[in-house]
Write a protein that holds these residues in place. Structure first.
Motif, PDB file in Angstrom:
ATOM      1  N   ALA A 143      22.943 -22.417  73.846  1.00  0.00           N
ATOM      2  CA  ALA A 143      23.682 -22.672  74.985  1.00  0.00           C
ATOM      3  C   ALA A 143      24.475 -21.082  74.179  1.00  0.00           C
ATOM      4  CB  ALA A 143      25.091 -23.285  74.327  1.00  0.00           C
ATOM      5  N   ALA A 144      24.430 -20.331  73.614  1.00  0.00           N
ATOM      6  CA  ALA A 144      25.073 -19.971  73.276  1.00  0.00           C
ATOM      7  C   ALA A 144      24.273 -18.628  74.311  1.00  0.00           C
ATOM      8  CB  ALA A 144      25.213 -18.474  72.196  1.00  0.00           C
ATOM      9  N   GLU A 145      23.078 -18.038  74.604  1.00  0.00           N
ATOM     10  CA  GLU A 145      22.543 -17.716  75.456  1.00  0.00           C
ATOM     11  C   GLU A 145      23.270 -17.605  76.729  1.00  0.00           C
ATOM     12  OE1 GLU A 145      18.249 -17.517  73.641  1.00  0.00           O
ATOM     13  OE2 GLU A 145      18.356 -17.208  76.169  1.00  0.00           O
ATOM     14  N   VAL A 146      23.714 -19.163  77.068  1.00  0.00           N
ATOM     15  CA  VAL A 146      23.793 -19.056  78.451  1.00  0.00           C
ATOM     16  C   VAL A 146      25.219 -18.215  78.960  1.00  0.00           C
ATOM     17  CG1 VAL A 146      25.099 -20.633  80.085  1.00  0.00           C
ATOM     18  CG2 VAL A 146      22.919 -20.899  78.640  1.00  0.00           C
ATOM     19  N   LEU A 147      26.076 -18.584  77.351  1.00  0.00           N
ATOM     20  CA  LEU A 147      27.518 -17.723  77.780  1.00  0.00           C
ATOM     21  C   LEU A 147      27.694 -16.142  77.501  1.00  0.00           C
ATOM     22  CD1 LEU A 147      29.049 -20.530  75.579  1.00  0.00           C
ATOM     23  CD2 LEU A 147      29.394 -20.374  77.672  1.00  0.00           C
ATOM     24  N   PHE A 148      26.179 -16.081  76.525  1.00  0.00           N
ATOM     25  CA  PHE A 148      26.169 -14.794  76.816  1.00  0.00           C
ATOM     26  C   PHE A 148      25.806 -13.634  77.816  1.00  0.00           C
ATOM     27  CE2 PHE A 148      25.834 -13.465  72.627  1.00  0.00           C
ATOM     28  CZ  PHE A 148      26.743 -12.559  72.261  1.00  0.00           C
ATOM     29  N   GLU A 149      24.978 -14.285  78.912  1.00  0.00           N
ATOM     30  CA  GLU A 149      24.388 -14.185  79.115  1.00  0.00           C
ATOM     31  C   GLU A 149      26.077 -13.645  81.074  1.00  0.00           C
ATOM     32  OE1 GLU A 149      21.761 -15.357  82.866  1.00  0.00           O
ATOM     33  OE2 GLU A 149      20.879 -15.988  80.430  1.00  0.00           O
ATOM     34  N   ILE A 150      26.796 -15.226  81.124  1.00  0.00           N
ATOM     35  CA  ILE A 150      28.150 -15.208  82.187  1.00  0.00           C
ATOM     36  C   ILE A 150      28.860 -14.060  81.512  1.00  0.00           C
ATOM     37  CG2 ILE A 150      30.024 -16.022  83.058  1.00  0.00           C
ATOM     38  CD1 ILE A 150      28.082 -18.851  81.607  1.00  0.00           C
ATOM     39  N   GLY A 151      29.078 -13.392  80.536  1.00  0.00           N
ATOM     40  CA  GLY A 151      29.761 -11.891  80.291  1.00  0.00           C
ATOM     41  C   GLY A 151      31.059 -12.022  79.206  1.00  0.00           C
ATOM     42  N   VAL A 152      31.202 -13.368  78.413  1.00  0.00           N
ATOM     43  CA  VAL A 152      31.936 -14.698  78.192  1.00  0.00           C
ATOM     44  C   VAL A 152      31.905 -13.634  76.280  1.00  0.00           C
ATOM     45  CG1 VAL A 152      32.109 -16.192  76.410  1.00  0.00           C
ATOM     46  CG2 VAL A 152      31.505 -17.051  79.376  1.00  0.00           C
ATOM     47  N   SER A 153      33.342 -13.903  75.175  1.00  0.00           N
ATOM     48  CA  SER A 153      32.640 -12.473  73.964  1.00  0.00           C
ATOM     49  C   SER A 153      32.953 -13.507  73.050  1.00  0.00           C
ATOM     50  CB  SER A 153      34.316 -12.744  74.217  1.00  0.00           C
ATOM     51  OG  SER A 153      35.284 -13.303  73.986  1.00  0.00           O
ATOM     52  N   GLU A 154      32.192 -12.976  72.458  1.00  0.00           N
ATOM     53  CA  GLU A 154      31.287 -13.581  71.085  1.00  0.00           C
ATOM     54  C   GLU A 154      32.236 -14.542  70.606  1.00  0.00           C
ATOM     55  OE1 GLU A 154      29.751 -11.416  67.881  1.00  0.00           O
ATOM     56  OE2 GLU A 154      28.720 -10.019  69.566  1.00  0.00           O
ATOM     57  N   GLN A 155      33.656 -14.084  70.643  1.00  0.00           N
ATOM     58  CA  GLN A 155      35.191 -15.017  69.324  1.00  0.00           C
ATOM     59  C   GLN A 155      35.283 -16.345  70.682  1.00  0.00           C
ATOM     60  OE1 GLN A 155      38.387 -13.160  69.875  1.00  0.00           O
ATOM     61  NE2 GLN A 155      39.662 -14.767  68.898  1.00  0.00           N
ATOM     62  N   THR A 156      35.123 -16.414  71.800  1.00  0.00           N
ATOM     63  CA  THR A 156      34.734 -17.521  72.647  1.00  0.00           C
ATOM     64  C   THR A 156      33.456 -18.269  72.497  1.00  0.00           C
ATOM     65  OG1 THR A 156      36.328 -15.701  74.656  1.00  0.00           O
ATOM     66  CG2 THR A 156      35.305 -18.312  74.795  1.00  0.00           C
ATOM     67  N   ILE A 157      32.035 -17.279  72.019  1.00  0.00           N
ATOM     68  CA  ILE A 157      31.351 -18.047  71.945  1.00  0.00           C
ATOM     69  C   ILE A 157      31.031 -19.439  71.328  1.00  0.00           C
ATOM     70  CG2 ILE A 157      28.608 -18.088  71.901  1.00  0.00           C
ATOM     71  CD1 ILE A 157      28.779 -16.083  73.675  1.00  0.00           C
ATOM     72  N   ALA A 158      31.842 -18.844  69.863  1.00  0.00           N
ATOM     73  CA  ALA A 158      32.014 -19.444  68.549  1.00  0.00           C
ATOM     74  C   ALA A 158      32.455 -20.214  68.744  1.00  0.00           C
ATOM     75  CB  ALA A 158      32.651 -18.493  67.765  1.00  0.00           C
ATOM     76  N   SER A 159      33.830 -20.127  69.430  1.00  0.00           N
ATOM     77  CA  SER A 159      34.865 -21.865  69.845  1.00  0.00           C
ATOM     78  C   SER A 159      34.684 -22.588  70.550  1.00  0.00           C
ATOM     79  CB  SER A 159      36.495 -21.060  69.794  1.00  0.00           C
ATOM     80  OG  SER A 159      36.029 -20.681  71.167  1.00  0.00           O
ATOM     81  N   PHE A 160      33.560 -22.303  71.462  1.00  0.00           N
ATOM     82  CA  PHE A 160      33.199 -23.119  72.355  1.00  0.00           C
ATOM     83  C   PHE A 160      32.161 -24.139  71.675  1.00  0.00           C
ATOM     84  CE2 PHE A 160      29.170 -24.714  75.441  1.00  0.00           C
ATOM     85  CZ  PHE A 160      29.542 -24.252  76.166  1.00  0.00           C
ATOM     86  N   LEU A 161      31.041 -23.305  71.021  1.00  0.00           N
ATOM     87  CA  LEU A 161      30.247 -23.713  69.932  1.00  0.00           C
ATOM     88  C   LEU A 161      30.966 -25.036  68.870  1.00  0.00           C
ATOM     89  CD1 LEU A 161      28.072 -21.134  69.317  1.00  0.00           C
ATOM     90  CD2 LEU A 161      27.693 -23.415  71.431  1.00  0.00           C
ATOM     91  N   LYS A 162      31.459 -24.399  68.655  1.00  0.00           N
ATOM     92  CA  LYS A 162      32.412 -25.359  67.447  1.00  0.00           C
ATOM     93  C   LYS A 162      33.888 -26.837  67.993  1.00  0.00           C
ATOM     94  CE  LYS A 162      35.113 -23.779  63.765  1.00  0.00           C
ATOM     95  NZ  LYS A 162      36.079 -23.156  63.609  1.00  0.00           N
ATOM     96  N   ASP A 163      33.431 -26.042  69.659  1.00  0.00           N
ATOM     97  CA  ASP A 163      34.330 -27.497  70.113  1.00  0.00           C
ATOM     98  C   ASP A 163      33.434 -29.222  69.858  1.00  0.00           C
ATOM     99  OD1 ASP A 163      36.963 -26.423  70.195  1.00  0.00           O
ATOM    100  OD2 ASP A 163      36.658 -25.406  72.689  1.00  0.00           O
ATOM    101  N   LEU A 164      31.793 -28.066  70.628  1.00  0.00           N
ATOM    102  CA  LEU A 164      30.769 -29.048  70.888  1.00  0.00           C
ATOM    103  C   LEU A 164      30.053 -29.669  69.826  1.00  0.00           C
ATOM    104  CD1 LEU A 164      29.704 -27.855  74.649  1.00  0.00           C
ATOM    105  CD2 LEU A 164      31.572 -29.835  73.666  1.00  0.00           C
ATOM    106  N   ASP A 165      30.535 -29.564  68.474  1.00  0.00           N
ATOM    107  CA  ASP A 165      29.936 -29.741  67.586  1.00  0.00           C
ATOM    108  C   ASP A 165      29.893 -30.697  67.208  1.00  0.00           C
ATOM    109  OD1 ASP A 165      28.023 -28.525  65.530  1.00  0.00           O
ATOM    110  OD2 ASP A 165      29.581 -29.392  64.385  1.00  0.00           O
ATOM    111  N   THR A 166      31.372 -31.462  67.683  1.00  0.00           N
ATOM    112  CA  THR A 166      31.809 -32.908  67.313  1.00  0.00           C
ATOM    113  C   THR A 166      31.184 -33.442  68.451  1.00  0.00           C
ATOM    114  OG1 THR A 166      33.657 -32.093  68.553  1.00  0.00           O
ATOM    115  CG2 THR A 166      33.379 -32.265  65.767  1.00  0.00           C
ATOM    116  N   THR A 167      31.327 -33.175  68.972  1.00  0.00           N
ATOM    117  CA  THR A 167      30.235 -33.758  70.579  1.00  0.00           C
ATOM    118  C   THR A 167      28.746 -33.464  70.647  1.00  0.00           C
ATOM    119  OG1 THR A 167      31.539 -32.727  72.310  1.00  0.00           O
ATOM    120  CG2 THR A 167      32.314 -34.994  71.289  1.00  0.00           C
TER     121      THR A 167
END
Lengths: 305, 305
Positions: free
Chosen positions: A167-191
Motif C-alpha cells: 500500500a505504501a508503494e502505491v502511495l509513494f508512486e503518486i508522490g504522497v508524503s511519508e507523513q500522509t502514508i503513515a496516517s493512511f496506514l494507521k487509518d486502515l489498520d483497523t479495517t
C-alpha cells in the motif's frame, strides 16, 4: 433530421475544436506543476490549501452513496445495462464482419445454396466459439481474481507488514508524503479488509468481476454474433442468382456497419463525444467489413480460377 | 517428463488445497476487521501501528525504482514481452476454434477443395477483421483516454476543487479518515499532475494505453489468427478423401487445443497456478473447439440432406 440539422452536423466535422487550443495554453504551467492560485506567500498558500481540502472533503462526503448519478445522465443508450450493451457490441463487432466477408468470398463460387450452408456453419461455429469460449474465459478470470484475493488475505495474516508495504508503494508512486502514508496506514489498520481491497484494486489493478454474470454474458455475446451474422446471409435466401445476392448483401452491410459503428460510439463514449467521432467510427466499421469481404472474395476467385 | 513426475502431477489434480482450509479459518476474524496483533491496550496498539507504518514506508521507499522485479521472476514464458504474448493468445483463441469448426462443417459436404477454399476465405476474413478491427479499436481507445485526460486537465484549471473532490471521494470510499484525506490533498496540491493522474487511474479506472503499439498489436493478432487457423486446414491439403482429412484434422486439433490451453494458462496466470488449473484449461479449450466443430458439422449435414 431536417436538412439544416444535417448541414450543421456535417459542418461540425470540419471545425477545429476550441478546447484543443485552450488545453495547449494550459499544458505549460501544468508541466511545471504550477497551481491555479497565482503567487502567494507560504502562509496564504497554506490557508488556501486547508480551505480547499476541507471543502473537497465536505463535498465528497455529501456526494457519497449517490455515486451512480453519472450513469443515468446523458443519452438514450445509457438507459440500458452497460454490461449487456458491451456484450452486444463485442458479439456484433465480429458477427457483422467475419460472416459478411466469408459469405462474400463463397459467393464467388457461384452457388447460393453453398453460400447459405457455409454461412450457417460459420454462424454456428463463431457463436459457439465466442459464447462458450467467453463463458470459460470469464469463469477463469473470476477464479484468478479470487485466487489473488485469497493470496493477499493469507499473506496479510502471515506478514501483515508486506501488505502495508505494498500500500505504501502505491502511495509513494503518486508522490504522497511519508507523513500522509503513515496516517493512511494507521487509518486502515483497523479495517484490514479495506487495506487488502486497496492493494488489490490499486496496487495490482484487479477489478472484482461481475459475479454470476458469466452465463448471461456468454449467451448475449453468442446471440449477438449469430444475429449480426444473419444480416449479410439473409439476401442469399431470397435471390436465386448469387451475384444479385452478393450485391444486395453488400449494400445492406454498408448501411448496417455504418449504423453499428455510429451507435457503438454513442454507447461506449457517451453522447457528448461529438458527431464527428461517431461518423468516423461508422466509416471505420464499413472499411473493416469491406476490406475483409473484398480480400475473401478475391482469394476465393483466385483459388477457383 | 519421467513417469514418476507425470504420476505426481496427476495425483496433484485430486489433492484438496491446504490453503483453502487455512483461509476458511482466517476469513472470520477478517470479516470482523480484527488485526493479527491479538489483544492490546490503546497505547500499545498505537505504538505498534506507528512502528508498522514506519517499517512499511522504509521498505517501500527502498523497493521503489526496481518495481519490475516481479515480472522477471517465474517461468519460461515470462521472458517474452507480455503484451505480445497476450496478443498472440487473443489471435490463437479464435483462430484455433472458428476455422476448425467451419472446415469440419464444410467437410460434411464431401469435397476437399471446397473445404480448403472455404477455410482460406474464413482465415482471410477473420485475420483482417480481427487485425484491422483491433487496430481501429485500439486507436479509438487511446483517443478516448487522451480525451478524458484533456477533460480532467481543463476541469482542473476551471474548477480545481472538483478534481480535489473526486480524489477525496476515492479515498473516502476506501475508509480513510478526513485528516488523512486533508494531508493527502495538501501533498498533491504542489504536484497537480500527480493529482490528476490519481483521479484518472483510481477514480475513473483508466490505464494509459501503450502508445504506438496499435499497429504491431493488430499485426500480431491477425497473424496469430491466420497461423492458428491454418493448423486444422492443413490435413485437407494432403488427404484426397475428405473424411480422412476430417479425422486427421480432429486429432491434430485435440492435441493442439489442449497444448494451447495449457500454455495459455501458464502465460496468463504464471507458473505457480498449479498443474491442475492448466490441465482444466487445456480440456476446456478442447471442449470449446469440439462443441463448435460438432455443431457446425451436424448443421451442414442436416442442411445438405
Amino acid at each position: 433530421m431536417s436538412l439544416v440539422a444535417i448541414k450543421n452536423q456535417v459542418a461540425g466535422l470540419f471545425k477545429r475544436s476550441n478546447s484543443d487550443e485552450h488545453l495547449a495554453r494550459l499544458e505549460e504551467p501544468l508541466r511545471n506543476n504550477q497551481t491555479p492560485y497565482g503567487s502567494m506567500n507560504d502562509e496564504e498558500r497554506d490557508r488556501a490549501q486547508d480551505a480547499m481540502a476541507e471543502e473537497a472533503i465536505i463535498s465528497a462526503s455529501k456526494n457519497m452513496g449517490n455515486d451512480d448519478d453519472d450513469e443515468n445522465e446523458g443519452g438514450f443508450w445509457n438507459r440500458f445495462d452497460p454490461r449487456v450493451m458491451s456484450d452486444i457490441i463485442i458479439g456484433l463487432s465480429d458477427g457483422l464482419t467475419v460472416p459478411f466477408a466469408l459469405t462474400a468470398g463463397l459467393s464467388s463460387l457461384g452457388d447460393s445454396k453453398l453460400v447459405i450452408t457455409g454461412g450457417m456453419a460459420e454462424l454456428v461455429s463463431g457463436a459457439i466459439s465466442m459464447g462458450l469460449g467467453g463463458f470459460l474465459a470469464a469463469k477463469s478470470e473470476s477464479e484468478y481474481y479470487h485466487n489473488q484475493v485469497k493470496k493477499e488475505k493469507l499473506g496479510f495474516f502471515k506478514r501483515p507488514e508486506a501488505v502495508n508495504q505494498e500500500a505504501a508503494e502505491v502511495l509513494f508512486e503518486i508522490g504522497v508524503s511519508e507523513q500522509t502514508i503513515a496516517s493512511f496506514l494507521k487509518d486502515l489498520d483497523t479495517t484490514p479488509k479495506n487495506l487488502i481491497d486497496f492493494v488489490i484494486r490499486f496496487g495490482k489493478g484487479l477489478e472484482e468481476p461481475a459475479e454470476g454474470r458469466e452465463f448471461t454474458s456468454a449467451l448475449t455475446i453468442g446471440l449477438a454474433y449469430f444475429l449480426g451474422g444473419f444480416v449479410p446471409l439473409l439476401p442469399y435466401f431470397f435471390c436465386s442468382v448469387v451475384k444479385t445476392g452478393l450485391i444486395v448483401s453488400v449494400i445492406v452491410m454498408i448501411v448496417t456497419l455504418f449504423i453499428f459503428g455510429y451507435i457503438k460510439t454513442s454507447v461506449s463514449l457517451g453522447e457528448d463525444c461529438g458527431v464527428h467521432k461517431k461518423f468516423i467510427e461508422g466509416f471505420q466499421m464499413v472499411l473493416t467489413g469491406s476490406v475483409a469481404a473484398g480480400a475473401a472474395w478475391s482469394l476465393v476467385f483466385l483459388i477457383d480460377n
